[in-house]
Design an enzyme around this catalytic site. Structure first.
Site, PDB file in Angstrom:
ATOM      1  N   ALA A 272       0.780  -1.046  -0.125  1.00  0.00           N
ATOM      2  CA  ALA A 272       0.044  -0.052   0.056  1.00  0.00           C
ATOM      3  C   ALA A 272       0.893   1.365  -0.059  1.00  0.00           C
ATOM      4  O   ALA A 272       2.069   1.187   0.353  1.00  0.00           O
ATOM      5  CB  ALA A 272      -1.037  -0.002   1.235  1.00  0.00           C
ATOM      6  N   ASP A 273       0.165   2.436  -0.506  1.00  0.00           N
ATOM      7  CA  ASP A 273       1.054   3.455  -0.430  1.00  0.00           C
ATOM      8  C   ASP A 273      -0.035   4.767  -0.254  1.00  0.00           C
ATOM      9  O   ASP A 273      -1.092   4.666  -0.594  1.00  0.00           O
ATOM     10  CB  ASP A 273       1.954   3.846  -1.719  1.00  0.00           C
ATOM     11  CG  ASP A 273       2.697   5.091  -1.643  1.00  0.00           C
ATOM     12  OD1 ASP A 273       3.693   4.873  -0.893  1.00  0.00           O
ATOM     13  OD2 ASP A 273       2.286   5.955  -2.227  1.00  0.00           O
ATOM     14  N   THR A 274       0.569   5.649   0.590  1.00  0.00           N
ATOM     15  CA  THR A 274      -0.546   6.738   0.915  1.00  0.00           C
ATOM     16  C   THR A 274       0.140   8.213   0.536  1.00  0.00           C
ATOM     17  O   THR A 274       1.174   8.411   1.103  1.00  0.00           O
ATOM     18  CB  THR A 274      -0.758   6.757   2.312  1.00  0.00           C
ATOM     19  OG1 THR A 274      -1.637   5.507   2.612  1.00  0.00           O
ATOM     20  CG2 THR A 274      -1.774   8.117   2.745  1.00  0.00           C
TER      21      THR A 274
END
Length: 239
Positions: free
Chosen positions: A97-99
């Site tokens: 995941a990446d934010t």
């Protein structure tokens, strides 16, 4: 890789024969999975995260960064042993995941130093901004029917990528308050220079969208996908 497990009653269980690999060093993402009761292994990707390309939208970049993390872990698995490909296909679900925080179309990454953190917070205070969290799943042979766009990946794995956007509104805090927050040290490794799940909770007036997306993992979409695809199911151990 380090195996993590929950000390509480499980909410969900993995389907027998699968293992879950979390391609992230985020404590909050680990906590989400632990709260579900899912056993998982930490498999942090090697190398630096990709940088945004000129003109690339925040959503496109976030999806690309999550995908790069997932494939980095897959490459490490395949290089670990001569039987790595078989293990990847038959057992491993890789979750990355990446934010990012975005304002006026600009991506705000992690601050370089306290002064940079303060300037980010000054840009966000008293207004709204977007937080985008993207997920890339590298899955073994598909189970059930796909519920999201899928693309075939090398070595017969399946890649599923999705993202979610929440809008966050900051209270109009004065500089001395923002500076005090920077001095806590919390902003230094946070996208947009704040953590809504930490000391930075006071900064926020309201959220439009998912709180978990702001923290770093769109758990509603993730749970729906894993359940719908047959990779996990509700726990029935206490009924």
């Amino acid at each position: 890789m380090t195996t993590q497990s929950s000390q509480h009653s499980a909410l969900f269980t993995l389907t027998a024969g699968y293992r879950l690999l979390l391609a992230s060093g985020s404590p909050r993402r680990r906590q989400f999975l632990s709260e579900w009761g899912l056993p998982f292994e930490l498999a942090r990707p090697d190398g630096a995260e990709p940088l945004p390309e000129p003109g690339e939208s925040p959503d496109t970049y976030t999806r690309r960064a999550a995908t790069a993390k997932a494939h980095a872990v897959a490459a490490n698995l395949l290089g670990a042993s001569a039987t790595g490909a078989t293990q990847l296909h038959s057992k491993a679900i890789i979750l990355a995941a990446d934010t990012v925080v975005a304002v006026d179309g600009d991506i705000l990454g992690k601050p370089n130093d306290p002064r940079h953190a303060l300037s980010m917070l000054q840009r966000l205070t008293g207004r709204g901004h977007e937080v985008i969290s993207a997920v890339c799943l590298l899955l073994p042979s598909p189970v059930g029917n796909a519920s999201m766009d899928a693309a075939e990946c090398p070595m017969d794995t399946e890649e599923l990528v999705f993202s979610d956007v929440s809008r966050v509104f900051f209270h109009p805090w004065p500089e001395d308050v923002l500076r005090a927050y920077v001095n806590t040290g919390e902003p230094h490794d946070k996208a947009g220079a704040y953590a809504i799940q930490g000391h930075g909770a006071f900064l926020v007036d309201k959220i439009e969208g998912s709180w978990s997306t702001v923290v770093g993992l769109p758990v509603t979409q993730l749970a729906h996908l894993l359940l719908n695809r047959g990779f996990m199911q509700p726990s029935t151990s206490h009924t």
